[in-house]
Design a protein around this motif. Structure first.
Motif, PDB file in Angstrom:
ATOM      1  N   GLY A 245     -52.001 -26.366 -42.003  1.00 60.19           N
ATOM      2  CA  GLY A 245     -51.392 -26.999 -43.171  1.00 60.19           C
ATOM      3  C   GLY A 245     -50.266 -26.177 -43.757  1.00 60.19           C
ATOM      4  N   PHE A 246     -50.437 -24.859 -43.793  1.00 56.96           N
ATOM      5  CA  PHE A 246     -49.416 -23.980 -44.361  1.00 56.96           C
ATOM      6  C   PHE A 246     -48.115 -24.072 -43.572  1.00 56.96           C
ATOM      7  CE2 PHE A 246     -47.262 -19.885 -44.723  1.00 56.96           C
ATOM      8  CZ  PHE A 246     -47.225 -19.710 -46.098  1.00 56.96           C
ATOM      9  N   PHE A 247     -48.198 -24.000 -42.246  1.00 56.45           N
ATOM     10  CA  PHE A 247     -46.980 -24.033 -41.429  1.00 56.45           C
ATOM     11  C   PHE A 247     -46.454 -25.449 -41.252  1.00 56.45           C
ATOM     12  CE2 PHE A 247     -48.651 -19.861 -40.281  1.00 56.45           C
ATOM     13  CZ  PHE A 247     -47.503 -19.088 -40.361  1.00 56.45           C
ATOM     14  N   ALA A 248     -47.341 -26.445 -41.218  1.00 53.20           N
ATOM     15  CA  ALA A 248     -46.883 -27.829 -41.083  1.00 53.20           C
ATOM     16  C   ALA A 248     -46.144 -28.301 -42.325  1.00 53.20           C
ATOM     17  CB  ALA A 248     -48.073 -28.750 -40.812  1.00 53.20           C
ATOM     18  N   SER A 249     -46.387 -27.661 -43.464  1.00 54.78           N
ATOM     19  CA  SER A 249     -45.759 -28.099 -44.714  1.00 54.78           C
ATOM     20  C   SER A 249     -44.248 -27.944 -44.704  1.00 54.78           C
ATOM     21  CB  SER A 249     -46.353 -27.333 -45.903  1.00 54.78           C
ATOM     22  OG  SER A 249     -46.026 -25.958 -45.840  1.00 54.78           O
ATOM     23  N   THR A 250     -43.701 -27.257 -43.703  1.00 53.40           N
ATOM     24  CA  THR A 250     -42.234 -27.189 -43.609  1.00 53.40           C
ATOM     25  C   THR A 250     -41.633 -28.584 -43.524  1.00 53.40           C
ATOM     26  OG1 THR A 250     -42.445 -26.904 -41.215  1.00 53.40           O
ATOM     27  CG2 THR A 250     -42.138 -24.924 -42.516  1.00 53.40           C
ATOM     28  N   ALA A 251     -42.331 -29.494 -42.824  1.00 50.94           N
ATOM     29  CA  ALA A 251     -41.812 -30.863 -42.713  1.00 50.94           C
ATOM     30  C   ALA A 251     -41.769 -31.532 -44.075  1.00 50.94           C
ATOM     31  CB  ALA A 251     -42.676 -31.675 -41.745  1.00 50.94           C
ATOM     32  N   LEU A 252     -42.830 -31.352 -44.872  1.00 48.82           N
ATOM     33  CA  LEU A 252     -42.856 -31.930 -46.213  1.00 48.82           C
ATOM     34  C   LEU A 252     -41.798 -31.302 -47.104  1.00 48.82           C
ATOM     35  CD1 LEU A 252     -46.742 -31.923 -46.716  1.00 48.82           C
ATOM     36  CD2 LEU A 252     -45.318 -33.792 -45.876  1.00 48.82           C
ATOM     37  N   THR A 253     -41.481 -30.033 -46.864  1.00 51.46           N
ATOM     38  CA  THR A 253     -40.502 -29.312 -47.675  1.00 51.46           C
ATOM     39  C   THR A 253     -39.075 -29.694 -47.322  1.00 51.46           C
ATOM     40  OG1 THR A 253     -42.034 -27.432 -47.732  1.00 51.46           O
ATOM     41  CG2 THR A 253     -39.770 -27.007 -48.416  1.00 51.46           C
ATOM     42  N   LEU A 254     -38.791 -29.841 -46.032  1.00 50.88           N
ATOM     43  CA  LEU A 254     -37.410 -29.966 -45.575  1.00 50.88           C
ATOM     44  C   LEU A 254     -36.926 -31.394 -45.393  1.00 50.88           C
ATOM     45  CD1 LEU A 254     -37.305 -27.200 -42.796  1.00 50.88           C
ATOM     46  CD2 LEU A 254     -36.767 -26.972 -45.220  1.00 50.88           C
ATOM     47  N   ALA A 255     -37.848 -32.339 -45.211  1.00 48.82           N
ATOM     48  CA  ALA A 255     -37.432 -33.679 -44.800  1.00 48.82           C
ATOM     49  C   ALA A 255     -36.500 -34.338 -45.810  1.00 48.82           C
ATOM     50  CB  ALA A 255     -38.663 -34.559 -44.571  1.00 48.82           C
ATOM     51  N   GLY A 256     -36.865 -34.320 -47.092  1.00 46.91           N
ATOM     52  CA  GLY A 256     -36.017 -34.946 -48.104  1.00 46.91           C
ATOM     53  C   GLY A 256     -34.646 -34.309 -48.162  1.00 46.91           C
ATOM     54  N   GLY A 257     -34.597 -32.978 -48.073  1.00 51.10           N
ATOM     55  CA  GLY A 257     -33.317 -32.280 -48.092  1.00 51.10           C
ATOM     56  C   GLY A 257     -32.480 -32.583 -46.866  1.00 51.10           C
ATOM     57  N   ALA A 258     -33.115 -32.654 -45.699  1.00 48.59           N
ATOM     58  CA  ALA A 258     -32.369 -32.945 -44.468  1.00 48.59           C
ATOM     59  C   ALA A 258     -31.757 -34.338 -44.517  1.00 48.59           C
ATOM     60  CB  ALA A 258     -33.299 -32.812 -43.261  1.00 48.59           C
ATOM     61  N   ILE A 259     -32.517 -35.302 -45.045  1.00 49.31           N
ATOM     62  CA  ILE A 259     -31.967 -36.653 -45.186  1.00 49.31           C
ATOM     63  C   ILE A 259     -30.804 -36.646 -46.175  1.00 49.31           C
ATOM     64  CG2 ILE A 259     -32.491 -38.968 -46.068  1.00 49.31           C
ATOM     65  CD1 ILE A 259     -35.284 -38.647 -44.857  1.00 49.31           C
ATOM     66  N   SER A 260     -30.929 -35.850 -47.235  1.00 40.89           N
ATOM     67  CA  SER A 260     -29.840 -35.744 -48.214  1.00 40.89           C
ATOM     68  C   SER A 260     -28.624 -35.042 -47.641  1.00 40.89           C
ATOM     69  CB  SER A 260     -30.337 -34.983 -49.457  1.00 40.89           C
ATOM     70  OG  SER A 260     -31.416 -35.647 -50.059  1.00 40.89           O
ATOM     71  N   ASP A 261     -28.828 -34.191 -46.635  1.00 36.73           N
ATOM     72  CA  ASP A 261     -27.699 -33.505 -46.004  1.00 36.73           C
ATOM     73  C   ASP A 261     -26.809 -34.474 -45.243  1.00 36.73           C
ATOM     74  OD1 ASP A 261     -28.742 -31.112 -46.903  1.00 36.73           O
ATOM     75  OD2 ASP A 261     -29.684 -30.597 -44.998  1.00 36.73           O
ATOM     76  N   ILE A 262     -27.417 -35.445 -44.591  1.00 34.66           N
ATOM     77  CA  ILE A 262     -26.628 -36.319 -43.711  1.00 34.66           C
ATOM     78  C   ILE A 262     -26.273 -37.656 -44.351  1.00 34.66           C
ATOM     79  CG2 ILE A 262     -27.542 -35.237 -41.632  1.00 34.66           C
ATOM     80  CD1 ILE A 262     -29.433 -37.515 -41.282  1.00 34.66           C
ATOM     81  N   TRP A 263     -27.056 -38.082 -45.340  1.00 37.38           N
ATOM     82  CA  TRP A 263     -26.726 -39.294 -46.102  1.00 37.38           C
ATOM     83  C   TRP A 263     -26.431 -38.873 -47.525  1.00 37.38           C
ATOM     84  CZ3 TRP A 263     -26.260 -43.400 -43.041  1.00 37.38           C
ATOM     85  CH2 TRP A 263     -27.036 -43.497 -41.883  1.00 37.38           C
ATOM     86  N   ASP A 264     -25.237 -39.128 -48.011  1.00 34.19           N
ATOM     87  CA  ASP A 264     -24.891 -38.728 -49.365  1.00 34.19           C
ATOM     88  C   ASP A 264     -25.663 -39.587 -50.365  1.00 34.19           C
ATOM     89  OD1 ASP A 264     -23.616 -37.148 -51.225  1.00 34.19           O
ATOM     90  OD2 ASP A 264     -21.651 -37.363 -50.274  1.00 34.19           O
ATOM     91  N   ASN A 265     -25.592 -39.184 -51.651  1.00 33.02           N
ATOM     92  CA  ASN A 265     -26.516 -39.781 -52.623  1.00 33.02           C
ATOM     93  C   ASN A 265     -26.203 -41.217 -53.008  1.00 33.02           C
ATOM     94  OD1 ASN A 265     -24.312 -39.413 -54.278  1.00 33.02           O
ATOM     95  ND2 ASN A 265     -25.212 -37.735 -55.454  1.00 33.02           N
ATOM     96  N   ASN A 266     -25.118 -41.782 -52.485  1.00 32.85           N
ATOM     97  CA  ASN A 266     -24.798 -43.181 -52.774  1.00 32.85           C
ATOM     98  C   ASN A 266     -25.016 -44.086 -51.561  1.00 32.85           C
ATOM     99  OD1 ASN A 266     -23.985 -45.179 -54.598  1.00 32.85           O
ATOM    100  ND2 ASN A 266     -21.861 -45.070 -53.948  1.00 32.85           N
ATOM    101  N   GLU A 267     -25.682 -43.546 -50.523  1.00 33.61           N
ATOM    102  CA  GLU A 267     -25.801 -44.315 -49.291  1.00 33.61           C
ATOM    103  C   GLU A 267     -27.153 -44.133 -48.602  1.00 33.61           C
ATOM    104  OE1 GLU A 267     -22.733 -42.906 -46.647  1.00 33.61           O
ATOM    105  OE2 GLU A 267     -23.528 -40.887 -46.590  1.00 33.61           O
TER     106      GLU A 267
END
Length: 588
Positions: A245-267
């Motif tokens: 759980g500790f190491f798998a939580s990277t996905a929960l931590t990074l996923a929202g940010g990664a999506i925000s990196d490639i899709w800007d906040n109006n799209e």
């Protein structure tokens, strides 16, 4: 869009400027585009072509790609460096800084004094160029959707792993000679890992980027599934599940940010809907698979299947390039300094990197301090946590009602969770519509208010207690376990799945907009509270249903969800005045 408080003045957009890339078009419907033309920045010396804020970016909305935790933004201010575009690839620091959108930020005079310092004279902030191939926003739509799906499925896979053992509790009990409550800890400890891991991975991702954190911790998660599957005793299984759980939580931590990196906040629309559904879809899918695997080939194979799923996702994640703009631009700045021999090329994070002591404070102390001082954060986190806890309660109440009540085997009990997936699918269709409604509201008002995010939460919230009342009062012994009477409690999963995802999507967006200058701390606090209740719920659901009976056990949970039901309505009408008295909330 109105700019944030303290932002520099903006010149009138020029109609002659073309948009940087077709992939950045936020919508085919102009009414949904809160910033339909590029926004120009004044103050560019020497006749340089002004820098551009792409139409895909709403300046007044929080930028999840900004390194809030590791940059001293409250003291020195923030810039649009990570979203600006300039033909030269740099913009002068002078005039770029503006006050962070929080009452805890320093006065603008502090920023002015810093800009006058010798150390900052002549500094050029490195930005992306138009159609820059290293800018993830310029990737083709097909590639961006491929990355989005991989990232969302990574979240599904770790959430799947948390609940996979619920498919065959009986054999684990028999193998190790322990009670069902002890076996329930195999779920709880992994969820505890979900709560503690982000406190480490979030600041590290800002310092080193998304890619290293996708690769190394996720592969460690894959590897630690092996001792889980081979565990000789319950102690080994529990300890390895926590590490997973500790190491798998990277996905929960990074996923929202990664999506925000490639899709800007109006799209983001549907991309964010996928992210909102993933943490809830994974656990629902787990008992469906785990039930049939445990029933046919034994409980250890549930963990082998989980490792295979995680291994496939780890391989795909390894192929994803870096998406985090601050790290991409920092590497570019280092290269420019080396090639030119000039030390003027910097990123804001390099210039104003937080001291390590402040970073520890921000990561380990501030999330909990905000929980006790910010009523919006506390109550919304409580609401999200209750929904998350109810999901894990279902993993233990379904076997009671369908296994003990109707005599279903583990495979069929798992299959009853399909109704929750149906509700989740409906939510995936509704959530983008709510996002479009939000953008229309912003365009109409000319500015974004955090409370504009709450209608989704207000729509989804009533379905939670409704589903629980249906679940309890259509179950045995109230309704006899004969014929097709199992349809009643099974169908209760549809309104639950719908309400769960719509509430989470809206509540998460509300927290981000409310604490735009403290996003990392607010989301960390929410994650800790959510994981805590998700870990606790499995430990008392079974005794509660056995002692209170099915109808009253479900009704108790329904009454608890009714008790918190007014929260989104309260903040919709009074949130602005509450924010006005808050130290860290965005300006009202």
């Amino acid at each position: 869009m109105n700019s944030l408080p303290g932002s520099p003045s903006q010149s009138r957009p020029s109609p002659s400027l073309s948009r940087p890339s077709p992939s950045q078009q936020p919508s085919d419907d102009p009414s949904l585009d809160a910033s339909p033309t590029p926004t120009l920045r004044d103050g560019q010396p020497g006749g340089r072509r002004p820098s551009i804020i792409p139409p895909s970016h709403v300046t007044g909305s929080p930028d999840l790609s900004y390194p809030y935790q590791t940059t001293d933004a409250l003291r020195v201010g923030i810039t649009d460096e990570y979203r600006e575009i300039n033909e030269k690839g740099t913009v002068p620091l002078s005039g770029a800084l503006r006050r962070a959108p929080s009452r805890a930020a320093q006065e603008p005079a502090m920023v002015t004094d810093l800009e006058k310092g010798d150390r900052l004279k002549g500094i050029e902030l490195v930005v992306f160029k138009p159609n820059d191939p290293e800018d993830p926003r310029n990737w083709s739509n097909a590639y961006k959707w491929a990355v989005t799906v991989v990232v969302a499925m990574a979240v599904v896979s770790v959430a799947f792993g948390s609940a996979i053992v619920t498919g065959d509790f009986h054999d684990i009990e028999h193998q190790f000679g322990v009670s069902q409550t002890v076996v329930a800890l195999t779920v709880s400890v992994m969820v505890c890992g979900f709560g503690t891991g982000p406190l480490v991975w979030s600041p590290l991702s800002e310092l080193y980027g998304r890619r290293p954190l996708w690769i190394f911790p996720f592969w460690i998660y894959v590897i630690f599934n092996i001792p889980c599957a081979l565990a000789p005793n319950i102690g080994a299984l529990l300890s390895c599940r926590f590490i997973c759980g500790f190491f798998a939580s990277t996905a929960l931590t990074l996923a929202g940010g990664a999506i925000s990196d490639i899709w800007d906040n109006n799209e983001r629309g549907f991309a964010i809907a996928l992210f909102a559904a993933a943490p809830y879809g994974g656990p629902v899918l787990a008992p469906i698979v785990g039930g049939f695997v445990g029933e046919t080939v034994g409980w250890r194979w549930m963990l082998w299947v989980n490792m295979i799923f995680a291994g496939v996702m780890a391989t795909l994640l390894t192929l994803i390039p870096e998406t985090y703009a601050p790290v991409i631009l920092r590497k570019r700045a280092q290269k420019m300094r080396k090639e030119t021999g000039k030390d003027i090329y910097k990123t804001e994070q390099e210039l104003f990197l937080r001291p390590f002591g402040d970073l520890l404070l921000e990561t380990l102390v501030r999330p909990f301090e905000m929980l006790f001082t910010e009523p919006i954060l506390l109550l919304v986190s409580l609401y999200i946590s209750m929904i998350y806890g109810l999901l894990y309660a279902f993993f233990f109440s379904y076997p009671i009602i369908f296994g003990e009540g109707y005599g279903f085997n583990d495979g069929l009990v798992g299959l009853t969770f399909s109704s929750v997936l149906v509700g989740l699918g409906i939510a995936l269709l509704v959530t983008p519509l709510l996002e479009k409604r939000y953008l229309r509201q912003v365009a109409k008002k000319g500015k974004a208010e955090p409370e504009d995010r709450l209608p989704g939460m207000m729509i989804g919230a009533p379905w939670i207690p409704i589903s629980l009342f249906i679940f309890g009062w259509t179950s045995p012994p109230i309704v006899k376990a004969v014929g097709g009477h199992w349809v009643g409690p099974c169908m209760s999963g549809i309104p639950f799945g719908f309400g769960m995802v719509v509430v989470y999507s809206s509540a998460n967006a509300y927290l981000i907009d409310t604490f735009s200058a403290h996003v990392a701390s607010a989301l960390a606090a929410k994650t800790v509270v959510r994981s805590g209740l998700g870990a606790a719920m499995p430990l008392f659901v079974v005794p509660m249903f056995h002692n209170l009976s099915n109808e009253w056990g479900a009704s108790l949970l329904a009454f608890l969800s009714l008790a918190i039901l007014p929260i989104p309505y309260l903040f919709f009408f009074y949130g602005k005045s509450i924010r006005a008295r808050s130290k860290r909330a965005s300006a009202a």
